[in-house]
Motif scaffolding. Structure first.
Motif, mmCIF file in Angstrom:
data_model
loop_
_atom_site.group_PDB
_atom_site.id
_atom_site.type_symbol
_atom_site.label_atom_id
_atom_site.label_comp_id
_atom_site.label_asym_id
_atom_site.label_seq_id
_atom_site.Cartn_x
_atom_site.Cartn_y
_atom_site.Cartn_z
ATOM 1 N N ARG A 126 3.160 6.264 -7.542
ATOM 2 C CA ARG A 126 2.400 7.126 -8.237
ATOM 3 C C ARG A 126 2.832 8.278 -7.895
ATOM 4 O O ARG A 126 2.758 9.203 -9.047
ATOM 5 C CB ARG A 126 1.011 6.887 -7.559
ATOM 6 N N MET A 127 3.215 9.062 -7.137
ATOM 7 C CA MET A 127 3.838 10.181 -6.955
ATOM 8 C C MET A 127 4.966 10.305 -7.900
ATOM 9 O O MET A 127 5.110 11.539 -8.482
ATOM 10 C CB MET A 127 4.379 10.499 -5.441
ATOM 11 N N TYR A 154 0.805 -1.201 -0.036
ATOM 12 C CA TYR A 154 0.131 -0.014 -0.084
ATOM 13 C C TYR A 154 0.882 1.306 -0.178
ATOM 14 O O TYR A 154 0.659 2.038 -0.832
ATOM 15 C CB TYR A 154 -0.788 0.007 1.136
ATOM 16 N N ILE A 155 1.884 1.282 0.697
ATOM 17 C CA ILE A 155 2.734 2.469 1.109
ATOM 18 C C ILE A 155 3.509 2.539 -0.546
ATOM 19 O O ILE A 155 3.837 3.566 -0.876
ATOM 20 C CB ILE A 155 3.755 2.369 2.054
ATOM 21 N N ARG A 162 2.762 1.616 -3.440
ATOM 22 C CA ARG A 162 1.834 2.031 -4.502
ATOM 23 C C ARG A 162 1.588 3.741 -4.313
ATOM 24 O O ARG A 162 1.719 3.996 -5.486
ATOM 25 C CB ARG A 162 0.516 1.320 -4.461
ATOM 26 N N TYR A 163 1.602 4.335 -3.214
ATOM 27 C CA TYR A 163 1.499 5.607 -3.146
ATOM 28 C C TYR A 163 2.578 6.222 -3.533
ATOM 29 O O TYR A 163 2.464 7.387 -4.307
ATOM 30 C CB TYR A 163 1.217 6.010 -1.460
#
Length: 588
Positions: free
Chosen positions: A78-79, A71-72, A74-75
Motif C-alpha cells: 500500500r505504501m 499483514y506486513i 499488505r502494509y
C-alpha cells in the motif's frame, strides 16, 4: 487500457516503487494459496483418521506465519502503490497549473473558472485512481486469478477447473459492453459537475450583486436545477456501475454450482477426495475477488480515460504568446514606438484597433482617453503581449517587444487594471506581492506615495489586516490605491494605470499624480482614464475613438483644437463645479 500507455512516463519514473509493490502483491497471492490446501489436507486426514497432534500444530503454525507475513506485505505494498499515485496527482496538478498560468486572456474567456477547477480536482482524482487502485486491481486480478487457476488445475483436477471457468467469457464480454457505456456517461457526468462548479464559484463571487437585486431565491432555484442535472447524470453512471457486481455474482454462482455438481460426481467416481473438493471450493472463493477486481478495473479505467481525455484537451491548448528562439531575457527600457495597423480579437471579425501610431519617449507620460469600448484597454494589452497576432509592430527601446522574453517584458511593467484583484492575505503581503523581501519602511513609503498609508493605520491590525477575498473588506478607492502601491513596489520601468484612479476623489487623485511625477521623473508612465484631469500633465495625450486615434497632443493643444477632448473636459469641469455646490474656488 489506453490510459496505461498514456501514463507510461509516470510508471517509468516510479518503476522501483511499483516493482516492489507488485512483487509484494505476488508474494501475498502465493500465501493465500496455503490455507485452502492445508484445510483440504486436514479434512482428508480427519476422514482417514491419520491426523496427529503435532501435525495439527505444524499446520496451525504455518497458517499463523502466513497471516503475519501477509499483514506486513499488505502494509508495504500500500505504501508503494498508493504512495506513488499521490505523486501522480501532484505532478498532474502542477503541470496543469503551470500550463494555465501561461495561457492568454482569450483562453480564460473560453473556459470558465469552475470548469477549470473541476479539471484540477475531480478529473485528476479519477486519473490518480488509475495509478493506484487501478494498478492494484489489474495486477491482483491477474496474479491471483492466474495462480489460483493454475493451483486448482495442477494440484486438484484440471477437468473441474475448466468446468468452473466455463462462464468466465460471459463476464469479459459483459464488462466490455458496460465499460464502453460507462466511459460516455462518466464523461457527461464530469461535464455537468464542471457546470455546477462554475455556478457555485460565480454565485459566491457575485453574492453582493445577488443580494442587492434581491435575487437570492432565483439563484437558489437555478442552483437546485443544476444539482438535479448533476444527480441525474450521476444516477445514470451509478445504474451502469451497479450492474457489474450482480453480473459477477451470477457468474460466480454458476461456477460454484458447476464445481459442486461435477466435484460431487468425481468424488462418487473416486477420482477426487472430499478434502480436494473442499480445497477446490475454497480456491474458488479466492477467485471471487479477482472477478470483482476485474469489474472494478473496467470502472476505474473508463473513468480515468474520460478524465484523461478532458485533461489533455486543456494541456493541448497551445500558448498564444510564446518566447521566440533566442529571445532577449532582460528588462527593456527606453522609448516606446507603437505602429499597429490593425488588431482583431480571435473570436471577432472586425478590427478593434486600426492605424495606432505614436512614440512615447523614455521617462515621459502618455495619456489615453476616449469613450467606453473605444479600444483603450486593448491597446495596453498589446503592449503587455497578452496578444501577439496583430498587423504592425510595437517597439520598446528599439526592439520589437516579441524579441524580449514574456517574463522579461512584463517584469519591466507595473500594471494596475480597471478591475483590481487583491489576494486574501494581509495588506502588507498584497503591497509587496511583486517583491516579498522588501522592508516595512519601503512598504510604508510607497503607501504614503499613493495616499493610502493613513487609511491602513486606521485598520484594526494596520498592515497586518487581512483584506478578505478580492479585497472584499475595502472600499473601491482603497483597493485602487493598494493596487497602485503593489505595482510601484517593483519600481517598474513602465507604469500602466488603466482607469485606476476612478474611485478616488479629485483631491486624492491630484496628490497621487503629483507624487508619481516627482518620484518617477526618469520612468515612463501610461495613464488610461475617463476623467481627463488624470492626463492633464501628460507629455502626450491621444484620444481613441472606434479603435483609431481621433486626436493627439498635449492638454493645451487638445483644448485649442476644441474637439471631443475639449468638450469632455469642459463638461467634467462643470460637473465638478456643480458637485462642489457652485463654489468657484473649488472648481478652479
Amino acid at each position: 487500457m489506453k490510459i496505461y500507455k498514456e501514463l507510461g512516463w509516470f510508471f517509468k519514473e516510479q518503476k522501483r516503487s511499483y516493482i516492489i509493490g507488485i512483487s509484494l502483491l505476488f508474494m501475498i497471492t502465493l500465501l493465500q494459496l496455503v490455507p485452502p490446501k492445508i484445510l483440504g489436507m486436514t479434512v482428508d486426514a480427519v476422514t482417514k483418521d491419520t491426523l496427529t497432534k503435532n501435525q495439527l500444530w505444524v499446520w496451525m503454525g504455518i497458517l499463523l506465519g502466513a497471516a503475519i507475513v501477509a499483514y506486513i506485505g499488505r502494509y508495504f505494498w500500500r505504501m508503494m502503490i498508493f504512495g506513488s499515485d499521490n505523486k501522480l496527482q501532484r505532478k498532474l496538478r502542477l503541470r496543469l497549473f503551470e500550463h494555465l498560468s501561461k495561457m492568454s486572456p482569450f483562453f480564460f474567456q473560453r473556459y470558465r473558472t469552475g470548469d477549470l477547477m473541476a479539471h484540477a480536482t475531480n478529473d485528476i482524482s479519477a486519473i490518480q485512481q488509475v495509478a493506484g487502485f487501478g494498478v492494484l486491481t489489474l495486477c491482483d486480478s491477474i496474479l491471483t486469478g492466474s495462480t489460483v487457476i493454475a493451483t486448482m488445475a495442477i494440484t486438484i483436477d484440471w477437468r473441474l477447473t475448466l468446468i468452473a471457468l466455463l462462464p468466465m467469457p460471459l463476464m469479459v464480454w459483459g464488462s466490455s459492453v458496460l465499460g464502453r457505456k460507462l466511459h460516455d456517461r462518466f464523461h457527461s457526468a464530469q461535464a455537468e459537475f464542471s457546470k455546477l462548479n462554475d455556478k457555485t464559484q460565480e454565485s459566491l463571487s457575485g453574492i453582493k450583486v445577488t443580494k442587492t437585486f434581491g435575487q437570492e431565491n432565483e439563484d437558489i432555484a437555478d442552483f437546485k436545477r443544476q444539482t438535479e442535472e448533476v444527480v441525474g447524470v450521476n444516477v445514470k453512471v451509478a445504474k451502469l456501475d451497479a450492474m457489474f457486481d450482480p453480473m459477477i455474482s451470477i457468474i460466480v454462482g454458476v461456477s460454484f454450482v458447476l464445481s459442486l455438481g461435477f466435484g460431487s460426481k468425481f468424488v462418487m467416481e473416486g477420482s477426487l477426495t472430499i478434502g480436494q473438493v473442499i480445497a477446490f471450493t475454497n480456491y474458488l472463493f479466492l477467485l471471487i475477488w479477482p472477478m470483482l477486481a476485474f469489474g472494478f478495473l473496467f470502472n476505474v479505467i473508463q473513468r480515468g480515460n474520460a478524465s484523461y481525455d478532458r485533461l489533455n484537451t486543456l494541456l493541448n491548448e497551445p500558448e498564444d504568446v510564446q518566447d521566440l528562439s533566442g529571445a532577449i531575457h532582460e528588462l527593456p527600457h527606453g522609448d516606446i514606438a507603437f505602429e499597429v495597423d490593425a488588431f482583431t480579437y480571435p473570436d471577432e471579425k472586425s478590427p478593434v484597433l486600426k492605424d495606432i501610431v505614436f512614440t512615447l519617449k523614455a521617462g515621459g507620460t502618455l495619456g489615453i482617453v476616449g469613450r467606453t469600448g473605444s479600444g483603450k484597454t486593448t491597446l495596453l494589452k498589446l503592449l503587455m503581449r497578452e496578444y501577439d497576432d496583430y498587423e504592425g509592430t510595437i517597439k520598446f527601446h528599439g526592439e520589437k517587444i516579441q524579441r524580449y522574453t514574456v517574463r522579461g517584458l512584463r517584469e519591466a511593467i507595473g500594471y494596475v487594471p480597471q478591475d483590481q484583484f487583491l489576494f486574501s492575505t494581509t495588506v502588507r503581503e498584497n503591497i509587496r506581492f511583486g517583491n516579498p523581501q522588501i522592508s516595512q519602511e519601503d512598504v510604508e513609503q510607497i503607501a504614503e506615495m499613493v495616499s493610502v498609508h493613513e487609511d491602513i493605520t486606521e485598520f484594526t491590525d494596520g498592515y497586518d489586516t487581512v483584506v478578505g477575498e478580492r479585497g472584499v473588506s475595502l472600499s473601491g478607492g482603497q483597493k485602487q490605491r493598494l493596487a497602485i502601491a503593489r505595482a510601484l513596489i517593483m519600481n517598474p520601468e513602465l507604469l500602466i494605470l488603466d482607469d485606476a484612479l476612478s474611485a478616488v476623489d479629485a483631491k486624492t487623485e491630484e496628490k497621487i499624480l503629483h507624487n508619481l511625477k516627482e518620484n518617477r521623473a526618469d520612468k515612463t508612465t501610461i495613464i488610461s482614464a475617463h476623467r481627463l484631469s488624470s492626463v492633464e500633465h501628460a507629455d502626450l495625450v491621444i484620444v481613441i475613438d472606434k479603435g483609431m486615434i481621433a486626436e493627439r497632443g498635449t492638454h493645451a493643444e487638445l483644448m485649442a483644437l476644441d474637439g471631443w477632448y475639449a468638450e469632455m473636459f469642459h463638461n467634467q469641469q462643470l460637473e465638478e463645479f456643480i458637485e462642489s455646490g457652485g463654489d468657484t474656488n473649488g472648481a478652479e
